[in-house]
Motif scaffolding. Sequence first.
Motif, PDB file in Angstrom:
ATOM      1  N   VAL A 118       0.841  -1.196   0.000  1.00 12.72           N
ATOM      2  CA  VAL A 118       0.000   0.000   0.000  1.00 12.72           C
ATOM      3  C   VAL A 118       0.875   1.244   0.000  1.00 12.72           C
ATOM      4  N   HIS A 119       0.527   2.201  -0.861  1.00 12.06           N
ATOM      5  CA  HIS A 119       1.182   3.509  -0.907  1.00 12.06           C
ATOM      6  C   HIS A 119       0.091   4.550  -0.691  1.00 12.06           C
ATOM      7  N   TRP A 120       0.243   5.381   0.324  1.00  5.97           N
ATOM      8  CA  TRP A 120      -0.832   6.290   0.714  1.00  5.97           C
ATOM      9  C   TRP A 120      -0.789   7.602  -0.053  1.00  5.97           C
ATOM     10  N   LEU A 121      -1.958   8.017  -0.519  1.00  2.00           N
ATOM     11  CA  LEU A 121      -2.149   9.347  -1.094  1.00  2.00           C
ATOM     12  C   LEU A 121      -2.757  10.260  -0.045  1.00  2.00           C
ATOM     13  N   TYR A 122      -3.873   9.850   0.529  1.00  2.00           N
ATOM     14  CA  TYR A 122      -4.540  10.603   1.597  1.00  2.00           C
ATOM     15  C   TYR A 122      -5.106   9.632   2.609  1.00  2.00           C
ATOM     16  N   PRO A 123      -4.768   9.826   3.895  1.00  2.75           N
ATOM     17  CA  PRO A 123      -3.936  10.884   4.459  1.00  2.75           C
ATOM     18  C   PRO A 123      -2.447  10.586   4.252  1.00  2.75           C
ATOM     19  N   ALA A 124      -1.604  11.551   4.619  1.00  4.27           N
ATOM     20  CA  ALA A 124      -0.171  11.306   4.623  1.00  4.27           C
ATOM     21  C   ALA A 124       0.129  10.228   5.663  1.00  4.27           C
ATOM     22  N   HIS A 125       0.998   9.287   5.312  1.00  5.06           N
ATOM     23  CA  HIS A 125       1.371   8.223   6.251  1.00  5.06           C
ATOM     24  C   HIS A 125       2.883   8.171   6.291  1.00  5.06           C
ATOM     25  N   LEU A 126       3.471   8.746   7.340  1.00  4.93           N
ATOM     26  CA  LEU A 126       4.915   8.924   7.410  1.00  4.93           C
ATOM     27  C   LEU A 126       5.600   7.949   8.347  1.00  4.93           C
ATOM     28  N   ARG A 127       4.841   7.337   9.268  1.00  4.82           N
ATOM     29  CA  ARG A 127       5.462   6.431  10.239  1.00  4.82           C
ATOM     30  C   ARG A 127       4.639   5.157  10.337  1.00  4.82           C
ATOM     31  N   ASP A 128       5.335   4.017  10.419  1.00  2.00           N
ATOM     32  CA  ASP A 128       4.630   2.741  10.503  1.00  2.00           C
ATOM     33  C   ASP A 128       3.801   2.620  11.772  1.00  2.00           C
ATOM     34  N   ASP A 129       4.197   3.335  12.844  1.00  8.25           N
ATOM     35  CA  ASP A 129       3.480   3.196  14.109  1.00  8.25           C
ATOM     36  C   ASP A 129       2.322   4.184  14.236  1.00  8.25           C
ATOM     37  N   ALA A 130       2.036   4.941  13.188  1.00  5.53           N
ATOM     38  CA  ALA A 130       0.958   5.929  13.248  1.00  5.53           C
ATOM     39  C   ALA A 130      -0.303   5.376  12.593  1.00  5.53           C
ATOM     40  N   ASN A 131      -1.437   5.910  13.000  1.00  2.00           N
ATOM     41  CA  ASN A 131      -2.721   5.529  12.416  1.00  2.00           C
ATOM     42  C   ASN A 131      -3.471   6.803  12.037  1.00  2.00           C
ATOM     43  N   GLU A 132      -2.962   7.472  11.004  1.00  2.11           N
ATOM     44  CA  GLU A 132      -3.543   8.754  10.616  1.00  2.11           C
ATOM     45  C   GLU A 132      -4.994   8.577  10.168  1.00  2.11           C
ATOM     46  N   PRO A 133      -5.867   9.525  10.535  1.00  2.00           N
ATOM     47  CA  PRO A 133      -7.285   9.403  10.166  1.00  2.00           C
ATOM     48  C   PRO A 133      -7.543   9.851   8.738  1.00  2.00           C
ATOM     49  N   SER A 134      -8.660   9.383   8.204  1.00  2.00           N
ATOM     50  CA  SER A 134      -9.070   9.786   6.861  1.00  2.00           C
ATOM     51  C   SER A 134      -9.288  11.295   6.807  1.00  2.00           C
ATOM     52  N   VAL A 135      -9.251  11.830   5.600  1.00  2.00           N
ATOM     53  CA  VAL A 135      -9.302  13.275   5.368  1.00  2.00           C
ATOM     54  C   VAL A 135     -10.754  13.715   5.170  1.00  2.00           C
ATOM     55  N   ARG A 136     -11.144  14.760   5.867  1.00  2.00           N
ATOM     56  CA  ARG A 136     -12.506  15.283   5.692  1.00  2.00           C
ATOM     57  C   ARG A 136     -12.596  16.064   4.385  1.00  2.00           C
ATOM     58  N   LEU A 137     -13.648  15.784   3.616  1.00  5.37           N
ATOM     59  CA  LEU A 137     -13.883  16.487   2.365  1.00  5.37           C
ATOM     60  C   LEU A 137     -14.911  17.588   2.576  1.00  5.37           C
ATOM     61  N   GLU A 138     -14.518  18.801   2.303  1.00  4.79           N
ATOM     62  CA  GLU A 138     -15.440  19.921   2.442  1.00  4.79           C
ATOM     63  C   GLU A 138     -16.483  19.877   1.319  1.00  4.79           C
ATOM     64  N   PRO A 139     -17.696  20.351   1.592  1.00  9.06           N
ATOM     65  CA  PRO A 139     -18.701  20.402   0.517  1.00  9.06           C
ATOM     66  C   PRO A 139     -18.219  21.256  -0.644  1.00  9.06           C
ATOM     67  N   SER A 140     -18.488  20.811  -1.849  1.00 13.06           N
ATOM     68  CA  SER A 140     -18.106  21.572  -3.038  1.00 13.06           C
ATOM     69  C   SER A 140     -18.941  21.098  -4.212  1.00 13.06           C
ATOM     70  N   ALA A 141     -19.732  22.005  -4.764  1.00 11.48           N
ATOM     71  CA  ALA A 141     -20.528  21.661  -5.938  1.00 11.48           C
ATOM     72  C   ALA A 141     -19.668  21.614  -7.189  1.00 11.48           C
ATOM     73  N   GLU A 142     -18.511  22.275  -7.150  1.00 12.07           N
ATOM     74  CA  GLU A 142     -17.587  22.278  -8.284  1.00 12.07           C
ATOM     75  C   GLU A 142     -16.436  21.317  -8.007  1.00 12.07           C
ATOM     76  N   PRO A 143     -15.833  20.736  -9.042  1.00 14.68           N
ATOM     77  CA  PRO A 143     -14.676  19.866  -8.837  1.00 14.68           C
ATOM     78  C   PRO A 143     -13.577  20.601  -8.081  1.00 14.68           C
ATOM     79  N   ARG A 144     -13.020  19.935  -7.107  1.00 17.38           N
ATOM     80  CA  ARG A 144     -11.968  20.545  -6.286  1.00 17.38           C
ATOM     81  C   ARG A 144     -10.802  19.571  -6.179  1.00 17.38           C
ATOM     82  N   ALA A 145      -9.582  20.083  -6.338  1.00 18.34           N
ATOM     83  CA  ALA A 145      -8.384  19.252  -6.220  1.00 18.34           C
ATOM     84  C   ALA A 145      -7.855  19.314  -4.796  1.00 18.34           C
TER      85      ALA A 145
END
Length: 281
Positions: free
Chosen positions: A187-214
């Motif tokens: 597994v290679h992480w895009l989101y969230p950033a995963h920098l340490r094997d001992d970490a359990n970073e949470p998923s990223v909250r997506l803000e509402p957007s009617a238009e495509p957002r990067a």
Amino acid sequence: MTSACPESSVWSQLADRQLSEEQAQSLRAHARSCARCQHELRETEALLARIAAPLEPATPTDEAVARIMRRVREVPERPRARTRWSQPWAAGAIAAALAAGLAVFILRPVPGSHPGAETFTSRGGSTAPSPGRDVGITFHTPATGTAPLAAGGVVPADSGFGVRYRNLDTREPVYLLAFAQDARGEVHWLYPAHLRDDANEPSVRLEPSAEPRALNEVVVLDEPAQGPLRLVSVVTREPLGVRDIESLAPEERAPEALRKRWPESSVESVSVVLAGPGAHP
């Protein structure tokens, strides 16, 4: 008493002004009382300053490109994790800057393009909101711009991957996990950033957007195996963590298996072929 140190990924969000004023003030207050976090924040701010510094001359030359790469290599080494978030600013910014003839190396979201350049699966409608109905995810590379990756396409191993989304649900929060699984099943992480094997970073909250957002970063995979590569997004109502995916066997990370594990989620994927660095699509 000093509050618990935040995950490393928040310092780049703070330095790039992606957080609310309240969150930023809280993090800066913590950094003032914690030498380790203060060092990490200063290191991140210094990296962004090096990246944003203009290059001369205005038209990129081989020497200008070399100076760009030296800037990136000046970043101090961090502890290396098995699946780490490679320098997120590097790939997309280099490709975009050189393609546009710019001498500035700085991350910005990819601008929108003409209608029809990308397709989202968000459907809307009058039924109850759900991630599958209201949220659409696409993957792209600097080479594809805002157009989504095509299934079966050939992608150079040194390319970066980005995520664009549309979230029509303004009533309830939704959260994103986005990762790539290579030919070895790693597994290679895009989101969230995963920098340490001992970490359990949470998923990223997506803000509402009617238009495509990067989402802001283009992420370079860390030594992925060449061959089939599957990019997967999992959007849920409740936040998950990277361990929810890392703890699964490779076959359990298939989109169908993930949908069965989290029936209320929206799981989207695209499979491409990862070729050698610099390969042409």
